[in-house]
Design an enzyme around this catalytic site. Structure first.
Site, PDB file in Angstrom:
ATOM      1  N   ARG A   1      41.557  12.983   1.127  1.00 34.78           N
ATOM      2  CA  ARG A   1      41.808  11.731   1.686  1.00 34.78           C
ATOM      3  C   ARG A   1      41.538  11.065   1.511  1.00 34.78           C
ATOM      4  O   ARG A   1      40.352  10.683   1.281  1.00 34.78           O
ATOM      5  CB  ARG A   1      41.731  12.356   3.686  1.00 34.78           C
ATOM      6  CG  ARG A   1      42.783  13.478   4.625  1.00 34.78           C
ATOM      7  CD  ARG A   1      44.117  12.424   4.961  1.00 34.78           C
ATOM      8  NE  ARG A   1      44.739  13.971   5.826  1.00 34.78           N
ATOM      9  CZ  ARG A   1      44.852  14.795   5.009  1.00 34.78           C
ATOM     10  NH1 ARG A   1      45.813  14.621   3.774  1.00 34.78           N
ATOM     11  NH2 ARG A   1      46.341  15.521   5.409  1.00 34.78           N
TER      12      ARG A   1
ATOM     13  N   GLU B   1      46.515   3.982   2.858  1.00 33.74           N
ATOM     14  CA  GLU B   1      47.940   4.243   2.549  1.00 33.74           C
ATOM     15  C   GLU B   1      49.414   4.873   3.789  1.00 33.74           C
ATOM     16  O   GLU B   1      50.081   4.204   3.435  1.00 33.74           O
ATOM     17  CB  GLU B   1      47.522   5.908   1.974  1.00 33.74           C
ATOM     18  CG  GLU B   1      47.907   6.707   3.408  1.00 33.74           C
ATOM     19  CD  GLU B   1      47.613   8.538   2.456  1.00 33.74           C
ATOM     20  OE1 GLU B   1      47.067   8.474   2.091  1.00 33.74           O
ATOM     21  OE2 GLU B   1      47.968   9.845   2.739  1.00 33.74           O
TER      22      GLU B   1
ATOM     23  N   HIS C   1      49.966  10.476  -2.357  1.00 33.50           N
ATOM     24  CA  HIS C   1      50.511  11.026  -1.753  1.00 33.50           C
ATOM     25  C   HIS C   1      51.027  12.516  -2.301  1.00 33.50           C
ATOM     26  O   HIS C   1      52.129  12.929  -1.132  1.00 33.50           O
ATOM     27  CB  HIS C   1      50.331  11.020   0.184  1.00 33.50           C
ATOM     28  CG  HIS C   1      49.489  12.322   1.030  1.00 33.50           C
ATOM     29  ND1 HIS C   1      48.378  11.582   1.778  1.00 33.50           N
ATOM     30  CD2 HIS C   1      49.461  13.485   0.959  1.00 33.50           C
ATOM     31  CE1 HIS C   1      48.125  13.124   2.602  1.00 33.50           C
ATOM     32  NE2 HIS C   1      48.554  13.860   1.830  1.00 33.50           N
TER      33      HIS C   1
HETATM   34  P1  NAI Z   1      40.339  24.024   3.774  1.00 33.67           P
HETATM   35  O1  NAI Z   1      40.006  23.905   5.636  1.00 33.67           O
HETATM   36  O2  NAI Z   1      40.000  25.676   3.575  1.00 33.67           O
HETATM   37  O3  NAI Z   1      38.788  23.611   2.864  1.00 33.67           O
HETATM   38  C1  NAI Z   1      37.923  22.352   3.072  1.00 33.67           C
HETATM   39  C2  NAI Z   1      36.439  22.738   2.528  1.00 33.67           C
HETATM   40  O4  NAI Z   1      35.365  21.828   2.633  1.00 33.67           O
HETATM   41  C3  NAI Z   1      35.720  23.590   3.491  1.00 33.67           C
HETATM   42  O5  NAI Z   1      35.536  25.176   2.738  1.00 33.67           O
HETATM   43  C4  NAI Z   1      34.726  22.883   4.200  1.00 33.67           C
HETATM   44  O6  NAI Z   1      32.854  23.750   4.614  1.00 33.67           O
HETATM   45  C5  NAI Z   1      34.193  22.246   3.162  1.00 33.67           C
HETATM   46  N1  NAI Z   1      33.646  20.742   4.208  1.00 33.67           N
HETATM   47  C6  NAI Z   1      33.754  20.244   4.854  1.00 33.67           C
HETATM   48  N2  NAI Z   1      32.463  19.350   4.955  1.00 33.67           N
HETATM   49  C7  NAI Z   1      32.024  19.487   3.926  1.00 33.67           C
HETATM   50  C8  NAI Z   1      31.455  18.486   2.905  1.00 33.67           C
HETATM   51  N3  NAI Z   1      30.408  17.005   4.193  1.00 33.67           N
HETATM   52  N4  NAI Z   1      31.237  17.932   2.557  1.00 33.67           N
HETATM   53  C9  NAI Z   1      31.884  19.044   1.054  1.00 33.67           C
HETATM   54  N5  NAI Z   1      32.551  19.768   1.998  1.00 33.67           N
HETATM   55  C10 NAI Z   1      32.712  20.184   3.456  1.00 33.67           C
HETATM   56  O7  NAI Z   1      40.410  23.101   3.323  1.00 33.67           O
HETATM   57  P2  NAI Z   1      42.053  23.028   2.106  1.00 33.67           P
HETATM   58  O8  NAI Z   1      43.063  23.664   2.653  1.00 33.67           O
HETATM   59  O9  NAI Z   1      40.883  23.371   0.818  1.00 33.67           O
HETATM   60  O10 NAI Z   1      42.123  20.837   1.984  1.00 33.67           O
HETATM   61  C11 NAI Z   1      41.438  20.721   2.369  1.00 33.67           C
HETATM   62  C12 NAI Z   1      41.536  19.026   2.113  1.00 33.67           C
HETATM   63  O11 NAI Z   1      42.592  18.507   1.392  1.00 33.67           O
HETATM   64  C13 NAI Z   1      42.376  18.812   3.832  1.00 33.67           C
HETATM   65  O12 NAI Z   1      41.632  18.575   4.693  1.00 33.67           O
HETATM   66  C14 NAI Z   1      42.958  18.032   3.646  1.00 33.67           C
HETATM   67  O13 NAI Z   1      42.675  16.576   3.851  1.00 33.67           O
HETATM   68  C15 NAI Z   1      43.296  17.486   1.893  1.00 33.67           C
HETATM   69  N6  NAI Z   1      44.831  17.585   1.777  1.00 33.67           N
HETATM   70  C16 NAI Z   1      45.634  17.189   0.891  1.00 33.67           C
HETATM   71  C17 NAI Z   1      46.768  17.505   0.654  1.00 33.67           C
HETATM   72  C18 NAI Z   1      47.589  16.139  -0.087  1.00 33.67           C
HETATM   73  O14 NAI Z   1      49.046  16.190   0.015  1.00 33.67           O
HETATM   74  N7  NAI Z   1      46.903  15.498  -0.859  1.00 33.67           N
HETATM   75  C19 NAI Z   1      48.157  18.674   1.108  1.00 33.67           C
HETATM   76  C20 NAI Z   1      46.773  19.311   1.956  1.00 33.67           C
HETATM   77  C21 NAI Z   1      45.617  19.008   2.230  1.00 33.67           C
END
Ligand code: NAI
Length: 307
Positions: A209, A238, A270
């Protein structure tokens, strides 16, 4: 019945939801306390996000107003992970420059030097569904992968990749990929201090993000060469730019305009999620979730405010 609107959800467009049981929104729609209050007053009961991230929704306000908020937690983590790798490869090997040069009859190789991913250290911040795949793909490139996440993922450790403290990740990584969610705790995770702590010439990649990164600090890092190259699929501001054709408009965001002036900055708008498989999964999950809510069935994709 489904009704589609082009408008982004916000205080001035919330009225369009009159008569609806649910609104279905995306990453740049605004669902703060004011907008949720307007929706609730119109009789809306559910807010369904067509995405995984939910930083744009005030979950506490939703709970107060009795609104159910659901999302699509995992539609295709591969889609985003593969786009992250696409950005890394294209930026490193300057494919975006080479493409234009060759089409222009310019076959010079000046300024196109990249580096081998093999043997370099890749730092992954956030090893959930997406980050774990990015880590594994870079491991297959024979990079040394170091990770930071408060919760360790066995799919990462079982391949021999290591978790380190964030300070060590900043200091050791030749390339850093941000794959954690945006929360109050991760807002501007890449600050001026973090940039200073990074290895000079680092490649920074953000497909998480926009506000994970303090863009002004990153611009300062690009100016001095502390950041060697930057790939973004997301940008702090964005919502005012992405998902529309603005090619005939004057770009009024000076920070974004400055980013576009650097030779080794690659930005996509995005599109990490944008594969046929992910779009189908988003639609199927959203409709199934709304069906569950309507039928009063338990809904695993419901989001609740953290107390
Ligand atoms: P997820 O929930 O499976 O994994 C997120 C991970 O980040 C978890 O393991 C969590 O423990 C970790 N985390 C939380 N706080 C943290 C910190 N301070 N430092 C390091 N790690 C931390 O989520 P997923 O599916 O892997 O997605 C991650 C992010 O990707 C989403 O929250 C979203 O913002 C972004 N995203 C972007 C997309 C795009 O089109 N560019 C599409 C989908 C998601």
């Amino acid at each position: 019945m489904l009704e589609a609107f082009e408008n982004r959800l916000g205080p001035r467009t919330a009225a369009l939801a009159a008569g609806a049981d649910a609104v279905c929104i995306f990453v740049n729609d605004v669902a703060d306390a004011e907008v949720l209050g307007l929706l609730a007053s119109l009789g809306v009961r559910h807010v369904a996000l067509r995405c995984a991230g939910f930083n744009n929704v005030d979950l506490e306000a939703a709970a107060r107003l009795g609104l159910t908020v659901v999302r699509v937690p995992a539609y295709s983590p591969n889609a985003v992970a593969e786009h992250t790798i696409a950005l890394i490869l294209a930026l490193n090997r300057r494919v975006y420059k080479a493409y234009n040069r060759v089409r222009d009859g310019n076959f010079s190789l000046d300024g196109l030097v990249g580096f081998d991913l093999a043997g370099k250290t890749a730092g992954i911040v956030g090893t959930g569904r997406i980050g774990a795949i990015v880590a594994r793909l870079l491991w297959h490139f024979r990079s040394e992968v170091v990770c930071f996440d408060p919760i360790e993922n066995p799919r990462v450790t079982e391949l021999g990749m290591r978790y380190v403290e964030i300070a060590e990740l900043w200091a050791r990584s030749d390339l850093i990929s941000l794959n954690c969610p945006l929360t109050p705790g991760t807002h501007h995770l890449v600050s001026a201090t973090a940039v200073d702590a990074m290895k000079p010439g680092v490649m920074l990649v953000n497909t998480g993000r926009g506000a994970l990164v303090d863009t002004v600090a990153v611009i300062d890092g690009l100016k001095t060469g502390q950041i060697g190259s930057l790939a973004l699929d997301v940008y702090e501001e964005e919502a005012e730019l992405f998902f529309e054709d603005r090619s005939g408009e004057v770009l009024t965001d000076d920070v974004f305009a400055r980013l576009l002036t650097f030779p080794y900055v690659l930005i996509t708008a995005h599109q990490g999620f944008l594969t046929r498989e992910a779009l189908a999964a988003i639609a199927e999950t959203t409709l199934a979730t709304l069906g569950d809510l309507e039928a009063g069935r338990p809904c695993p994709n419901e989001l609740r405010a953290q107390r």
